[in-house]
Motif scaffolding. Structure first.
Motif, PDB file in Angstrom:
ATOM      1  N   VAL A 196       0.750  -1.199   0.146  1.00  0.00           N
ATOM      2  CA  VAL A 196      -0.048  -0.067   0.091  1.00  0.00           C
ATOM      3  C   VAL A 196       0.951   1.079  -0.070  1.00  0.00           C
ATOM      4  CG1 VAL A 196      -1.520   1.311   1.204  1.00  0.00           C
ATOM      5  CG2 VAL A 196      -2.024  -1.002   1.135  1.00  0.00           C
ATOM      6  N   ASP A 197       2.016   1.187   0.759  1.00  0.00           N
ATOM      7  CA  ASP A 197       2.733   2.438   0.615  1.00  0.00           C
ATOM      8  C   ASP A 197       3.314   2.598  -0.600  1.00  0.00           C
ATOM      9  OD1 ASP A 197       2.550   2.871   3.511  1.00  0.00           O
ATOM     10  OD2 ASP A 197       4.329   1.833   4.116  1.00  0.00           O
ATOM     11  N   THR A 198       3.825   1.694  -1.186  1.00  0.00           N
ATOM     12  CA  THR A 198       4.285   1.741  -2.556  1.00  0.00           C
ATOM     13  C   THR A 198       3.518   2.445  -3.654  1.00  0.00           C
ATOM     14  OG1 THR A 198       5.780  -0.337  -2.262  1.00  0.00           O
ATOM     15  CG2 THR A 198       5.398   0.529  -4.582  1.00  0.00           C
ATOM     16  N   VAL A 199       1.927   1.888  -3.469  1.00  0.00           N
ATOM     17  CA  VAL A 199       1.090   2.525  -4.325  1.00  0.00           C
ATOM     18  C   VAL A 199       0.961   4.102  -3.904  1.00  0.00           C
ATOM     19  CG1 VAL A 199      -1.528   2.635  -4.651  1.00  0.00           C
ATOM     20  CG2 VAL A 199      -0.479   0.581  -4.757  1.00  0.00           C
ATOM     21  N   ALA A 200       1.059   4.437  -2.550  1.00  0.00           N
ATOM     22  CA  ALA A 200       0.916   6.085  -2.108  1.00  0.00           C
ATOM     23  C   ALA A 200       1.936   6.586  -3.025  1.00  0.00           C
ATOM     24  CB  ALA A 200       1.071   5.848  -0.789  1.00  0.00           C
ATOM     25  N   GLY A 201       3.224   5.978  -3.021  1.00  0.00           N
ATOM     26  CA  GLY A 201       4.449   6.660  -3.446  1.00  0.00           C
ATOM     27  C   GLY A 201       4.199   6.837  -4.936  1.00  0.00           C
ATOM     28  N   TRP A 202       3.708   6.012  -5.748  1.00  0.00           N
ATOM     29  CA  TRP A 202       3.304   6.080  -6.981  1.00  0.00           C
ATOM     30  C   TRP A 202       2.603   7.029  -7.293  1.00  0.00           C
ATOM     31  CZ3 TRP A 202      -0.806   5.659 -10.106  1.00  0.00           C
ATOM     32  CH2 TRP A 202      -0.638   5.534 -11.502  1.00  0.00           C
ATOM     33  N   MET A 203       1.485   7.149  -6.581  1.00  0.00           N
ATOM     34  CA  MET A 203       0.568   7.923  -6.640  1.00  0.00           C
ATOM     35  C   MET A 203       1.119   9.935  -6.497  1.00  0.00           C
ATOM     36  SD  MET A 203      -2.862   6.455  -4.669  1.00  0.00           S
ATOM     37  CE  MET A 203      -3.949   7.823  -4.882  1.00  0.00           C
ATOM     38  N   ALA A 204       1.805   9.707  -5.689  1.00  0.00           N
ATOM     39  CA  ALA A 204       2.163  11.082  -5.199  1.00  0.00           C
ATOM     40  C   ALA A 204       3.352  11.405  -6.282  1.00  0.00           C
ATOM     41  CB  ALA A 204       3.222  11.136  -3.890  1.00  0.00           C
ATOM     42  N   MET A 205       4.096  10.790  -7.040  1.00  0.00           N
ATOM     43  CA  MET A 205       4.867  11.023  -7.773  1.00  0.00           C
ATOM     44  C   MET A 205       4.388  11.507  -9.183  1.00  0.00           C
ATOM     45  SD  MET A 205       8.285  11.165  -7.226  1.00  0.00           S
ATOM     46  CE  MET A 205       9.068  11.008  -8.757  1.00  0.00           C
ATOM     47  N   HIS A 206       3.163  10.832  -9.381  1.00  0.00           N
ATOM     48  CA  HIS A 206       2.432  10.887 -10.685  1.00  0.00           C
ATOM     49  C   HIS A 206       1.414  11.861 -10.615  1.00  0.00           C
ATOM     50  CE1 HIS A 206       4.684   7.241 -11.483  1.00  0.00           C
ATOM     51  NE2 HIS A 206       4.640   7.658 -12.829  1.00  0.00           N
ATOM     52  N   ALA A 207       1.097  12.548  -9.295  1.00  0.00           N
ATOM     53  CA  ALA A 207      -0.062  13.522  -9.083  1.00  0.00           C
ATOM     54  C   ALA A 207      -1.267  12.854  -9.321  1.00  0.00           C
ATOM     55  CB  ALA A 207       0.256  14.760  -9.856  1.00  0.00           C
ATOM     56  N   VAL A 208      -1.471  11.825  -8.747  1.00  0.00           N
ATOM     57  CA  VAL A 208      -2.845  10.765  -9.221  1.00  0.00           C
ATOM     58  C   VAL A 208      -3.703  11.085  -8.105  1.00  0.00           C
ATOM     59  CG1 VAL A 208      -3.988   8.658  -9.361  1.00  0.00           C
ATOM     60  CG2 VAL A 208      -1.588   9.106 -10.641  1.00  0.00           C
ATOM     61  N   ASP A 209      -4.699  11.678  -8.186  1.00  0.00           N
ATOM     62  CA  ASP A 209      -5.823  11.938  -7.124  1.00  0.00           C
ATOM     63  C   ASP A 209      -6.375  10.744  -6.835  1.00  0.00           C
ATOM     64  OD1 ASP A 209      -7.348  14.051  -5.195  1.00  0.00           O
ATOM     65  OD2 ASP A 209      -8.824  12.980  -6.490  1.00  0.00           O
ATOM     66  N   GLY A 210      -6.571  10.352  -5.328  1.00  0.00           N
ATOM     67  CA  GLY A 210      -7.467   9.035  -4.963  1.00  0.00           C
ATOM     68  C   GLY A 210      -9.003   9.136  -5.084  1.00  0.00           C
ATOM     69  N   GLY A 211      -9.680  10.284  -5.088  1.00  0.00           N
ATOM     70  CA  GLY A 211     -10.973  10.561  -4.931  1.00  0.00           C
ATOM     71  C   GLY A 211     -11.890   9.606  -5.919  1.00  0.00           C
ATOM     72  N   ASP A 212     -11.466   9.335  -7.113  1.00  0.00           N
ATOM     73  CA  ASP A 212     -12.151   8.431  -7.936  1.00  0.00           C
ATOM     74  C   ASP A 212     -11.584   7.090  -8.279  1.00  0.00           C
ATOM     75  OD1 ASP A 212     -10.240   9.480  -9.441  1.00  0.00           O
ATOM     76  OD2 ASP A 212     -11.557  10.086 -10.897  1.00  0.00           O
ATOM     77  N   LYS A 213     -10.635   6.796  -7.201  1.00  0.00           N
ATOM     78  CA  LYS A 213     -10.041   5.511  -7.467  1.00  0.00           C
ATOM     79  C   LYS A 213     -10.551   4.165  -6.552  1.00  0.00           C
ATOM     80  CE  LYS A 213      -7.100   7.541 -10.518  1.00  0.00           C
ATOM     81  NZ  LYS A 213      -7.685   8.996 -10.266  1.00  0.00           N
ATOM     82  N   LEU A 214     -10.076   3.168  -6.917  1.00  0.00           N
ATOM     83  CA  LEU A 214     -10.429   1.940  -6.139  1.00  0.00           C
ATOM     84  C   LEU A 214      -9.081   1.438  -5.778  1.00  0.00           C
ATOM     85  CD1 LEU A 214     -12.210  -0.537  -5.275  1.00  0.00           C
ATOM     86  CD2 LEU A 214     -12.115  -1.245  -7.678  1.00  0.00           C
ATOM     87  N   LEU A 215      -9.056   0.872  -4.279  1.00  0.00           N
ATOM     88  CA  LEU A 215      -7.917   0.233  -4.244  1.00  0.00           C
ATOM     89  C   LEU A 215      -7.982  -1.145  -3.770  1.00  0.00           C
ATOM     90  CD1 LEU A 215      -4.870   1.191  -3.173  1.00  0.00           C
ATOM     91  CD2 LEU A 215      -5.448   1.200  -0.868  1.00  0.00           C
ATOM     92  N   LEU A 216      -7.584  -2.196  -4.461  1.00  0.00           N
ATOM     93  CA  LEU A 216      -7.759  -3.551  -4.342  1.00  0.00           C
ATOM     94  C   LEU A 216      -6.334  -4.196  -3.714  1.00  0.00           C
ATOM     95  CD1 LEU A 216      -9.751  -5.676  -6.833  1.00  0.00           C
ATOM     96  CD2 LEU A 216      -7.930  -6.418  -5.294  1.00  0.00           C
ATOM     97  N   THR A 217      -6.710  -4.690  -2.665  1.00  0.00           N
ATOM     98  CA  THR A 217      -5.494  -5.451  -1.955  1.00  0.00           C
ATOM     99  C   THR A 217      -5.826  -7.043  -1.569  1.00  0.00           C
ATOM    100  OG1 THR A 217      -4.231  -5.312   0.057  1.00  0.00           O
ATOM    101  CG2 THR A 217      -6.375  -4.643   0.345  1.00  0.00           C
TER     102      THR A 217
END
Length: 291
Positions: A196-217
């Motif tokens: 999950v932390d790796t996904v967070a790092g990827w999102m931050a580096m690519h300026a990806v907003d999480g508001g319309d996303k789905l996290l599957l784990t």
């Protein structure tokens, strides 16, 4: 040396490491055979030359893992405070250089060195502070961020078809970020928190907003997983595993939709059913190709 970062973003290396290794085993029939197992390794993180933590990791995307760890642990409030992240597997270390130095972060100044965060995912160091921040976390309104049954089933099918270390060697957790049924990013690690932390790092580096996303784990939905998803701004979290009572309680307080025991065409919507459009059972729509 780290590659050049754009738009004031950190400069990152692109360190690679073997994800599996071969071993000989004796099976139940008494036959010797060769199998592959995940190649777990330590990664000691230094921030401005100060030892911070050692993460036990698969090492698939170590730079994004380090960034996501710092953000989700609230050690750095803004990615742009980081000048560079250099990972060197020859010494199992990640060197983080900040723009203001460690003195620029109160959390880093007061954080005691905790030598190892183990594979078992017990990253309790963040919990007290995260609970204190719970009231400041805001997720999109129910009418803005929604999911329907067909989209959920398509995401599950896309995840099932994804080539993975788990399919080859087992013993790892996977986490994926979806926009609808489109897979944006997928990572595996020996611990669900690392993934999950790796996904967070990827999102931050690519300026990806999480508001319309789905996290599957593949990991269980505990309180810490719920809080991390909320910090990432993701309102809908799906797991192949189950949920804990505290994870359930926090998700209800945050207005987060949690779906668990999700496999094939079966699932349980534990919280946030108001975001979920069940609709009549139907055919799973085609899944968008991975970009």
């Amino acid at each position: 040396m780290p590659a050049e970062g754009g738009r004031g973003l950190p400069r990152l290396t692109r360190a690679t490491a073997s994800l599996t290794q071969e071993i000989r085993v004796l099976d139940a029939a008494g036959e010797e055979r060769t199998i592959r197992i995940p190649d777990e390794r330590p990664l000691t993180v230094y921030v401005d030359r100060r030892e911070l933590v050692t993460l036990m990791t698969l090492g698939q995307y170590p730079e994004w893992l380090v960034l996501g760890y710092l953000l989700n642990q609230r050690l750095l409030p803004d990615l742009r405070q980081v000048d560079s992240v250099t990972v060197d597997w020859s010494v199992d270390a990640a060197a983080v250089r900040t723009r203001a130095g460690a003195a620029g972060s109160k959390a880093l100044r007061t954080r005691a060195v905790r030598p190892v965060v183990n594979t078992g995912c017990a990253q309790g160091t963040m919990f007290a502070g995260q609970m204190a921040d719970l009231g400041t976390m805001r997720l999109p309104a129910v009418d803005v961020a929604r999911i329907d049954r067909a989209t959920l089933l398509a995401a599950l099918e896309r995840m099932r078809e994804q080539p993975s270390v788990h399919r080859e060697a087992g013993s790892v957790h996977g986490t994926a970020l979806f926009h609808g049924s489109e897979l944006l990013f997928f990572v595996e690690d020996v611990g669900r928190h690392n993934a999950v932390d790796t996904v967070a790092g990827w999102m931050a580096m690519h300026a990806v907003d999480g508001g319309d996303k789905l996290l599957l784990t593949t990991g269980r939905l505990t309180s810490e997983m719920v809080i991390k998803a909320a910090r990432m701004g993701v309102p809908i979290v799906v797991s192949r595993n189950g949920i804990t009572a505290m994870g359930h309680s926090l998700a209800e307080r945050l207005g987060m939709t949690l779906v668990g025991r999700a496999a094939g065409r079966r699932f349980l919507c534990y919280t946030g059913a108001s975001r979920f459009d069940h609709g009549p059972p139907g055919t799973v729509p085609p899944v968008a190709p991975l970009r």
